[in-house]
Scaffold this active site. Structure first.
Site, short mmCIF file in Angstrom:
data_model
loop_
_atom_site.label_atom_id
_atom_site.label_comp_id
_atom_site.label_asym_id
_atom_site.label_seq_id
_atom_site.Cartn_x
_atom_site.Cartn_y
_atom_site.Cartn_z
N LYS A 171 0.86 -1.18 0.00
CA LYS A 171 0.00 0.00 0.00
C LYS A 171 0.90 1.23 0.00
CE LYS A 171 -4.00 -2.10 2.23
NZ LYS A 171 -5.04 -1.98 3.27
N ASP A 182 -13.72 1.70 9.52
CA ASP A 182 -13.96 0.92 8.31
C ASP A 182 -13.80 -0.58 8.57
OD1 ASP A 182 -14.44 0.50 5.57
OD2 ASP A 182 -12.29 0.42 5.16
N GLU A 227 -12.70 -11.94 8.88
CA GLU A 227 -12.48 -13.31 8.39
C GLU A 227 -11.98 -14.23 9.49
OE1 GLU A 227 -10.27 -13.73 4.80
OE2 GLU A 227 -11.03 -11.87 3.94
N ASP A 268 -6.79 -5.39 6.99
CA ASP A 268 -7.27 -4.17 6.35
C ASP A 268 -7.45 -3.04 7.35
OD1 ASP A 268 -7.99 -2.77 4.11
OD2 ASP A 268 -10.09 -3.33 4.20
#
Length: 536
Positions: A234, A407, A412, A427
């Site tokens: 990123k 966010d 998972e 994330d």
């Protein structure tokens, strides 16, 4: 399943000095299919000789989520070594004011923290059902016995693979050792021998292939290394000092590379160990992205800016345009590299909708925002009606609040472990956006449910003490990263302030419902204690 079935023969081949493997590429284009002028051919180095074709190892790892998850996250190294900075920190500790430092010979707050009894609590002994992969290191695999024809078609088809001695787990690439160590309770152990080596690999391994990751709203790159490990890159979009503009919605906020780095360190200090290893790296955009990518869509977005800097923007839903291009200085760019988790073909993951998911709408509110008794409904719904899943949601809530991350729409887990396992904290790029504002709505799950693991509660109390101050521990931990300073002081101080707010919410819960109703015992007994009901 033995996940080493494809890797071990090639490790043996590498040890024998064979030379047949092709360079790693994440894309679907054939190695020889590059058109001249848009990606120069890389020279093979001796270190690459004998490594397997990228198709063989690609199945072992994949950071991407299931299609339904819709997760939207987002070299020239620094001359000063991170280890030197960390060592210098051990000789300085902040005074009570937090503004100055004074020498304390040989003192490390992190070392003291990890020696605390709360950070020495053992999990029950692991069985085959508790480990993600069952690897029998006493068995050796040969290419003729694997039945994988890819091995035979690389280079010389007449080539044989002579035995070169026993291959041990210690000789595996660090990314594979990380995968093998994943179990029901954690991504890596507290004192993992492979963690530091893997973080070093993320920073130093030569990048051999780059491709854009599909899905998501902002640009992310999949980088493949010389040892065929892979990581999600990123790039830097904001400076350390910039805050999220006040008129930005949480779903259109930038994803910050330094937030991904800081989240990994915070997760470790909280003793969750649910964030895959992340390290910062200064990447040469020309040599380590443009020249090694076979992704033509990515390559075509490179250009030279009026300031004579190398820029690119890729393809994505938000901020992928000339106006939002990522530009180097002149071709160096910071970014975070998150180690891939095992490929979904070998270790399936289940994607769950966060019960406290936001509406992701400019005007609508989610049900939990208007119903104060929303948690009662959640506690009656599987998998939150038993086990520790609801308590793990509370852990994740606190983790996000300390970062200011709004966010968190999905999460998972590994399918193999069913509902009796931890939540993977993936994330985290939208954390650490505003140090001047504490978003109390992130804490709604905790204030509505008033439940928390005892281990988490005691560690939060510990990190609120002056001798184990969270901001100081984070500062010391982040000094080990190559991009240090990762967070500016206001963000570090904001974590201390938010920690106090978390403890205030818990104090209110305990006053209202009683300690035994709020704090769930998880520090004694075995898995039966760990799996006690998450509600009353």
């Amino acid at each position: 399943m033995h996940i080493m079935i494809d890797l071990l023969p090639k490790l043996e081949k590498r040890a024998a000095g064979a030379d047949s493997a092709d360079g790693g590429c994440q894309c679907a284009h054939s190695p020889g299919g590059e058109s001249q002028g848009w990606g120069k051919q890389r020279a093979r180095t001796a270190a690459e000789v004998g490594w397997p074709n990228k198709h063989t190892l690609r199945i072992l790892q994949d950071f991407s989520n299931e299609p339904s998850s819709n997760l939207t996250s987002h070299s020239l190294e620094k001359i000063t070594a991170a280890g030197d900075r960390a060592e210098s920190f051990r000789r300085t500790r902040p005074d009570a004011s937090g503004g100055r430092t004074f020498p304390v010979h040989g003192v490390s707050g992190l070392a003291d923290l990890f020696e605390h009894p709360l950070y020495k609590i053992d999990f029950p002994p692991l069985t085959d059902d508790d480990t993600l992969f069952n690897v029998n290191t006493d068995i050796r695999f040969y290419p003729r016995g694997t039945g994988n024809q890819d091995w035979h078609n690389e280079g010389n088809e007449e080539e044989e693979f002579p035995p070169t001695g026993e291959v041990t787990a210690e000789s595996y690439p660090n990314w594979l050792r990380f995968h093998i160590g994943i179990n029901r309770y954690e991504l890596y152990s507290r004192h993992s021998l492979v963690l530091d080596s893997l973080l070093k690999d993320l920073v130093t391994q030569r990048i051999t292939s780059v491709a854009m990751k599909s899905g998501g709203t902002q640009l992310k790159l999949i980088m493949t290394f010389q040892n065929y490990g892979q990581a999600l890159f990123k790039p830097m979009k904001q400076t350390r000092e910039q805050e999220t503009p006040p008129d930005f919605f949480y779903f259109s906020d930038f994803e910050r590379h330094n937030a991904e780095i800081a989240a990994f360190h915070l997760d470790r200090i909280l003793d969750f160990r649910r964030v895959p290893p992340v390290a910062g790296r200064l990447v040469n955009m020309t040599r380590e992205i443009r020249d090694v990518t076979r992704d033509k869509k990515l390559w075509r977005t490179f250009f030279i800016s009026p300031a004579n800097n190398v820029c690119f923007y890729g393809e994505c839903s938000y901020y992928c345009s000339t106006e939002h291009a990522l530009c180097g200085k002149p071709d160096q760019i910071e970014g975070s590299l998150a180690a891939f988790l095992p490929d979904l073909a070998l270790a399936k993951r289940k994607t769950w909708r966060n019960p406290w998911r936001r509406s992701y709408h400019k005007r609508k509110k989610a049900e939990w925002e208007v119903d104060p008794d929303y948690c009662d409904e959640v506690k009656q719904t599987p998998p939150y009606d038993r086990g520790t899943r609801l308590l793990d949601i509370m852990d994740m809530t606190i983790f996000d609040f300390l970062m200011g991350n709004m966010d968190r729409h999905h999460y998972e887990t590994f399918e193999k472990f069913g509902n009796d396992t931890f939540i993977i904290h993936l994330d985290n790029g939208r954390g650490f956006g505003k140090h001047s504002h504490d978003e109390l709505s992130i804490l709604v799950p905790l204030s509505q449910c008033c439940r928390l693991k005892k281990s988490t509660y005691l560690r939060l109390q510990l990190l609120a003490k002056e001798e184990y101050q969270l901001s100081s521990l984070m500062e010391e931990s982040l000094l080990r990263d190559r991009l240090s300073p990762v967070l500016i002081q206001p963000h570090l101080k904001a974590m201390d302030r938010r920690l106090r707010l978390v403890l205030q919410v818990l104090a209110g819960c305990i006053e209202k419902e009683g300690y035994s109703s709020v704090v769930e015992e998880d520090l004694v007994g075995d898995t039966t204690t760990h799996r006690s009901p998450g509600h009353r």
